[in-house]
Design an enzyme around this catalytic site. Sequence first.
Site, short mmCIF file in Angstrom:
data_model
loop_
_atom_site.label_atom_id
_atom_site.label_comp_id
_atom_site.label_asym_id
_atom_site.label_seq_id
_atom_site.Cartn_x
_atom_site.Cartn_y
_atom_site.Cartn_z
N ASP A 150 -13.82 -23.51 -33.49
CA ASP A 150 -15.03 -22.92 -34.05
C ASP A 150 -15.50 -21.75 -33.18
O ASP A 150 -15.74 -21.90 -32.00
CB ASP A 150 -16.14 -23.97 -34.16
N ASP B 57 -9.53 -22.39 -28.92
CA ASP B 57 -10.69 -23.15 -29.37
C ASP B 57 -10.73 -22.93 -30.89
O ASP B 57 -10.13 -21.98 -31.41
CB ASP B 57 -11.95 -22.61 -28.69
#
Length: 176
Positions: free
Chosen positions: A19, A17
């Site tokens: 952020d 992922d």
Amino acid sequence: MSSALEDQARRPAVFFDRDGVLNMDIGYLFESHKLVWIDGAREAVKAVNDMGYFAFVVTNQSGVARGLYEEAHVQQLHDWMADELGKIGAHIDAFEYCPFHPEGTVERYRQISHRRKPAPGMINDLLKRFPVDAERSFLVGDQPTDIAAARAAGLKGYLFSGPNLETFVRPLLLVG
């Protein structure tokens, strides 16, 4: 049944992922001067590269659907991240993002998408495009939706909560 040659060509992958995993989650990030790398993030990507794994980024970017920034901004940020990683000899094999959100204010992006996590679309698309050994692959995320997407795609998922991504990822590379 796949042949030994096909198995040999397949490589495990780490799906990151963005952020909250690679960079601090400041909400709707699209400007490189506001990006703060998570401690050990660049080194974690390099470790993944050095072990012969694919390194992928899968990120929801609802800011596009909300009219806060354009897809071009997402691509520019990903290009900048790639350049920064390159400075230490690291690379991402593919950046995938989902600009859609069912409550978006920009009509063309206001929709439910099979690519928006927790749906596994971005992961599945990468599994189709690259010779990934899914059995030995995993996702690192910071939200339950990331882990749900990994599971829906048949991958292991690990929840990262800090502080150092390299310290978190290195032992997982040895498990595969």
